[in-house]
Design an enzyme around this catalytic site. Structure first.
Site, PDB file in Angstrom:
ATOM      1  N   ARG A 162       0.837  -1.216   0.000  1.00 27.68           N
ATOM      2  CA  ARG A 162       0.000   0.000   0.000  1.00 27.68           C
ATOM      3  C   ARG A 162       0.870   1.265   0.000  1.00 27.68           C
ATOM      4  O   ARG A 162       0.595   2.235   0.719  1.00 27.68           O
ATOM      5  CB  ARG A 162      -0.938   0.050   1.215  1.00 27.68           C
ATOM      6  CG  ARG A 162      -2.006  -0.963   1.274  1.00 27.68           C
ATOM      7  CD  ARG A 162      -2.958  -0.930   0.078  1.00 27.68           C
ATOM      8  NE  ARG A 162      -3.632  -2.186   0.036  1.00 27.68           N
ATOM      9  CZ  ARG A 162      -3.133  -3.273  -0.549  1.00 27.68           C
ATOM     10  NH1 ARG A 162      -2.004  -3.217  -1.222  1.00 27.68           N
ATOM     11  NH2 ARG A 162      -3.788  -4.399  -0.525  1.00 27.68           N
ATOM     12  N   SER A 251     -10.872  -0.603   3.368  1.00 28.08           N
ATOM     13  CA  SER A 251     -10.148  -0.829   4.623  1.00 28.08           C
ATOM     14  C   SER A 251      -9.732   0.515   5.206  1.00 28.08           C
ATOM     15  O   SER A 251      -9.113   1.315   4.502  1.00 28.08           O
ATOM     16  CB  SER A 251      -8.886  -1.655   4.374  1.00 28.08           C
ATOM     17  OG  SER A 251      -9.234  -2.870   3.780  1.00 28.08           O
ATOM     18  N   GLU A 358      -5.405   3.987   6.216  1.00 24.68           N
ATOM     19  CA  GLU A 358      -5.049   3.780   4.802  1.00 24.68           C
ATOM     20  C   GLU A 358      -5.498   4.948   3.920  1.00 24.68           C
ATOM     21  O   GLU A 358      -4.734   5.368   3.046  1.00 24.68           O
ATOM     22  CB  GLU A 358      -5.668   2.469   4.305  1.00 24.68           C
ATOM     23  CG  GLU A 358      -5.354   2.208   2.842  1.00 24.68           C
ATOM     24  CD  GLU A 358      -5.981   0.933   2.310  1.00 24.68           C
ATOM     25  OE1 GLU A 358      -5.785  -0.139   2.900  1.00 24.68           O
ATOM     26  OE2 GLU A 358      -6.665   1.011   1.273  1.00 24.68           O
TER      27      GLU A 358
HETATM   28  C1  LIG Z   1     -15.575  -0.383  -0.896  1.00 24.65           C
HETATM   29  C2  LIG Z   1     -14.099  -0.111  -1.115  1.00 24.65           C
HETATM   30  C3  LIG Z   1     -13.222  -1.159  -1.299  1.00 24.65           C
HETATM   31  C4  LIG Z   1     -11.853  -0.918  -1.512  1.00 24.65           C
HETATM   32  N1  LIG Z   1     -11.014  -1.981  -1.699  1.00 24.65           N
HETATM   33  C5  LIG Z   1      -9.691  -1.770  -1.915  1.00 24.65           C
HETATM   34  C6  LIG Z   1      -8.806  -2.879  -2.112  1.00 24.65           C
HETATM   35  O1  LIG Z   1      -9.209  -4.030  -2.131  1.00 24.65           O
HETATM   36  N2  LIG Z   1      -7.486  -2.611  -2.297  1.00 24.65           N
HETATM   37  C7  LIG Z   1      -6.995  -1.338  -2.320  1.00 24.65           C
HETATM   38  O2  LIG Z   1      -5.778  -1.166  -2.496  1.00 24.65           O
HETATM   39  N3  LIG Z   1      -7.819  -0.265  -2.146  1.00 24.65           N
HETATM   40  C8  LIG Z   1      -9.145  -0.451  -1.946  1.00 24.65           C
HETATM   41  N4  LIG Z   1      -9.985   0.626  -1.741  1.00 24.65           N
HETATM   42  C9  LIG Z   1      -9.442   1.988  -1.735  1.00 24.65           C
HETATM   43  C10 LIG Z   1      -9.572   2.724  -3.087  1.00 24.65           C
HETATM   44  O3  LIG Z   1     -10.589   2.165  -3.878  1.00 24.65           O
HETATM   45  C11 LIG Z   1      -8.282   2.727  -3.895  1.00 24.65           C
HETATM   46  O4  LIG Z   1      -7.243   3.297  -3.132  1.00 24.65           O
HETATM   47  C12 LIG Z   1      -8.424   3.503  -5.217  1.00 24.65           C
HETATM   48  O5  LIG Z   1      -7.284   3.285  -6.010  1.00 24.65           O
HETATM   49  C13 LIG Z   1      -8.626   5.000  -5.036  1.00 24.65           C
HETATM   50  O6  LIG Z   1      -8.933   5.546  -6.311  1.00 24.65           O
HETATM   51  P1  LIG Z   1      -9.740   6.905  -6.443  1.00 24.65           P
HETATM   52  O7  LIG Z   1      -9.745   7.276  -7.874  1.00 24.65           O
HETATM   53  O8  LIG Z   1     -11.058   6.785  -5.790  1.00 24.65           O
HETATM   54  O9  LIG Z   1      -8.800   7.898  -5.611  1.00 24.65           O
HETATM   55  P2  LIG Z   1      -9.271   9.175  -4.786  1.00 24.65           P
HETATM   56  O10 LIG Z   1      -9.963   8.734  -3.541  1.00 24.65           O
HETATM   57  O11 LIG Z   1      -9.972  10.133  -5.656  1.00 24.65           O
HETATM   58  O12 LIG Z   1      -7.853   9.765  -4.365  1.00 24.65           O
HETATM   59  C14 LIG Z   1      -7.063   9.135  -3.362  1.00 24.65           C
HETATM   60  C15 LIG Z   1      -5.692   9.815  -3.284  1.00 24.65           C
HETATM   61  O13 LIG Z   1      -4.997   9.567  -4.487  1.00 24.65           O
HETATM   62  C16 LIG Z   1      -4.705  10.791  -5.161  1.00 24.65           C
HETATM   63  N5  LIG Z   1      -4.959  10.597  -6.568  1.00 24.65           N
HETATM   64  C17 LIG Z   1      -6.128  10.221  -7.187  1.00 24.65           C
HETATM   65  N6  LIG Z   1      -5.935  10.141  -8.513  1.00 24.65           N
HETATM   66  C18 LIG Z   1      -4.638  10.459  -8.740  1.00 24.65           C
HETATM   67  C19 LIG Z   1      -3.840  10.557  -9.900  1.00 24.65           C
HETATM   68  N7  LIG Z   1      -4.320  10.322 -11.129  1.00 24.65           N
HETATM   69  N8  LIG Z   1      -2.528  10.912  -9.759  1.00 24.65           N
HETATM   70  C20 LIG Z   1      -2.002  11.159  -8.539  1.00 24.65           C
HETATM   71  N9  LIG Z   1      -2.728  11.100  -7.400  1.00 24.65           N
HETATM   72  C21 LIG Z   1      -4.024  10.742  -7.511  1.00 24.65           C
HETATM   73  C22 LIG Z   1      -5.634  11.842  -4.557  1.00 24.65           C
HETATM   74  O14 LIG Z   1      -5.045  13.131  -4.599  1.00 24.65           O
HETATM   75  C23 LIG Z   1      -5.788  11.331  -3.138  1.00 24.65           C
HETATM   76  O15 LIG Z   1      -4.714  11.777  -2.352  1.00 24.65           O
HETATM   77  C24 LIG Z   1     -11.367   0.405  -1.533  1.00 24.65           C
HETATM   78  C25 LIG Z   1     -12.279   1.474  -1.340  1.00 24.65           C
HETATM   79  C26 LIG Z   1     -13.622   1.216  -1.147  1.00 24.65           C
HETATM   80  C27 LIG Z   1     -14.580   2.358  -0.955  1.00 24.65           C
END
Ligand SMILES: Cc1cc2nc3c(=O)[nH]c(=O)nc-3n(C[C@H](O)[C@H](O)[C@H](O)COP(=O)(O)OP(=O)(O)OC[C@H]3O[C@@H](n4cnc5c(N)ncnc54)[C@H](O)[C@@H]3O)c2cc1C
Length: 368
Positions: A162, A251, A358
């Site tokens: 992570r 998580s 996380e």
């Molecule tokens: C129900 C649920 C289940 C999940 N399961 C998992 C899992 O199994 N494994 C796991 O690893 N994660 C999991 N996650 C967490 C999450 O889905 C991931 O971390 C996902 O990659 C976040 O993507 P996002 O576009 O929503 O990011 P956002 O929430 O929009 O952004 C998160 C962070 O990343 C940065 N960011 C976003 N896009 C970019 C970009 N293009 N370049 C640079 N920085 C950026 C943002 O500035 C922010 O700081 C889960 C979340 C939920 C709600």
């Protein structure tokens, strides 16, 4: 003009307004918006799916740049593999579904993870024994320090559990203080996927059991995808607007990685996994945060019955999984943080191990 609320753009459905909001549908719009925001000295919050973010109820005192770019481009196709370039804003699970439909191997176990493709390298997204570092070749980024587009190879990203240099540029080591957005804004992600038609070897016991195969075996891609989606849904880990157990950031705490001597203080039946990352000098062990939480007395649904340290049922641990912190319909960010603080402190009191959040916390911290 009405202000946009973070609560409407995050999967935990909490967070106040932003001062300004730009939706970037093309890469040119995205780099222009970031460059202009940075040049003006305005705080920047880059957001895509909002599934790993917890933003203050007071909102964000700056500009949100929402990444809405899309597209999957095949760069190369040989007898053995395909190289694809995916736009940062492209919904991650659609990419997985596409790869499975094409018979391409490598990301099938990452089915059902919400959010965007561009965010996957940020925390080296992973699940069920797979993570993005296994297929990612390189990324194109806007580097906010040198103000230009550069390419970074997988090795440059220093992937860990992570973790990556991108995540470390958001969250300062050992504190909850964040810069909201990283130094490197991912514009596109290049993956190398094998043309085997079968899955990658299954590396996760629970998945192997559900598939009725041995660890290290392979299975049809579609079978892996469906089994992972079913397992995830049973834990509230697939977004579902009708299910409060999924109004979360997934998580809430990472699995702690501790020296072997610390792991040895836990009961024998506490789950533990050998762990090794580049640069490790001492023997480390990965523990299960869910087990530590559960065995510190915080059961599934903790908070629903207004237990001490909770918030009248507005927020609780998921009723399906102790690791997810959930909004039960009308929670605020502060409500989620209250429960998170109670759980973190209870685990520290019981096991002497401090859990680390996380999601990226913006403008907020757990209680001190
Ligand atoms: C129900 C649920 C289940 C999940 N399961 C998992 C899992 O199994 N494994 C796991 O690893 N994660 C999991 N996650 C967490 C999450 O889905 C991931 O971390 C996902 O990659 C976040 O993507 P996002 O576009 O929503 O990011 P956002 O929430 O929009 O952004 C998160 C962070 O990343 C940065 N960011 C976003 N896009 C970019 C970009 N293009 N370049 C640079 N920085 C950026 C943002 O500035 C922010 O700081 C889960 C979340 C939920 C709600």
């Amino acid at each position: 003009m009405t202000q946009k609320l973070l609560a409407h753009h995050t999967t935990a459905r909490v967070g106040g307004p932003a001062n300004a909001w730009i939706v970037a549908a093309t890469e040119a719009q995205l780099t222009r918006a970031i460059a202009a925001t940075d040049a003006g000295g305005t705080p920047l919050l880059v957001l895509s799916g909002g599934s790993n973010l917890l933003v203050s109820d007071a909102g964000f005192p700056g500009t949100v740049v929402q990444i809405a770019t899309e597209g999957i481009e095949v760069l190369e196709s040989t007898d053995t593999h395909v190289r694809v370039r995916i736009a940062a804003g492209h919904d991650w699970d659609s990419v997985v579904a596409w790869s499975v439909a094409q018979g391409l191997t490598g990301i099938e176990a990452l089915s059902g993870i919400p959010g965007s493709t561009g965010a996957t390298p940020v925390q080296n997204v992973g699940a069920y024994g797979a993570d993005i570092s296994q297929t990612l070749e390189s990324i194109r980024v806007w580097d906010r320090e040198v103000h230009k587009v550069v390419e970074l190879a997988a090795a440059d990203l220093e992937f860990g559990y992570r973790d990556s240099i991108i995540k470390r540029s958001i969250v300062s080591a050992n504190t909850d203080v964040t810069h909201a957005s990283p130094r490197w804004i991912v514009l596109s992600v290049d993956l190398k996927l094998a043309k085997s038609g079968q899955s990658a070897p299954v590396r996760y016991t629970q998945l192997a059991r559900a598939l009725n195969v041995e660890l290290g075996d392979t299975a049809p891609l579609e079978h892996i995808r469906q089994t992972v989606l079913d397992l995830r849904a049973s834990k509230g880990m697939v977004l579902n607007a009708a299910d409060y157990d999924t109004w979360s950031t997934g998580s809430f705490f990472t699995n702690p990685i501790v020296p072997a001597s610390v792991a040895a203080t836990l009961p024998d039946h506490a789950p533990r996994f050998a762990h090794h990352e580049a640069g490790d000098t001492a023997e480390t062990v990965k523990l299960s945060a869910a087990w530590l939480i559960d065995h510190a007395g915080f059961r599934k649904g903790f908070g629903l019955h207004n237990e001490p340290g909770t918030v009248d049922g507005r927020a609780s641990l998921s009723t399906k999984h102790t690791l997810a912190l959930t909004n039960r319909g009308n929670a605020k960010t502060q409500d989620l943080l209250r429960i998170a603080t109670t759980v973190r402190d209870g685990v520290a009191d019981t096991w002497g191990i401090t859990l680390v959040p996380e999601p990226v916390l913006v403008g907020v911290q757990l209680g001190r």
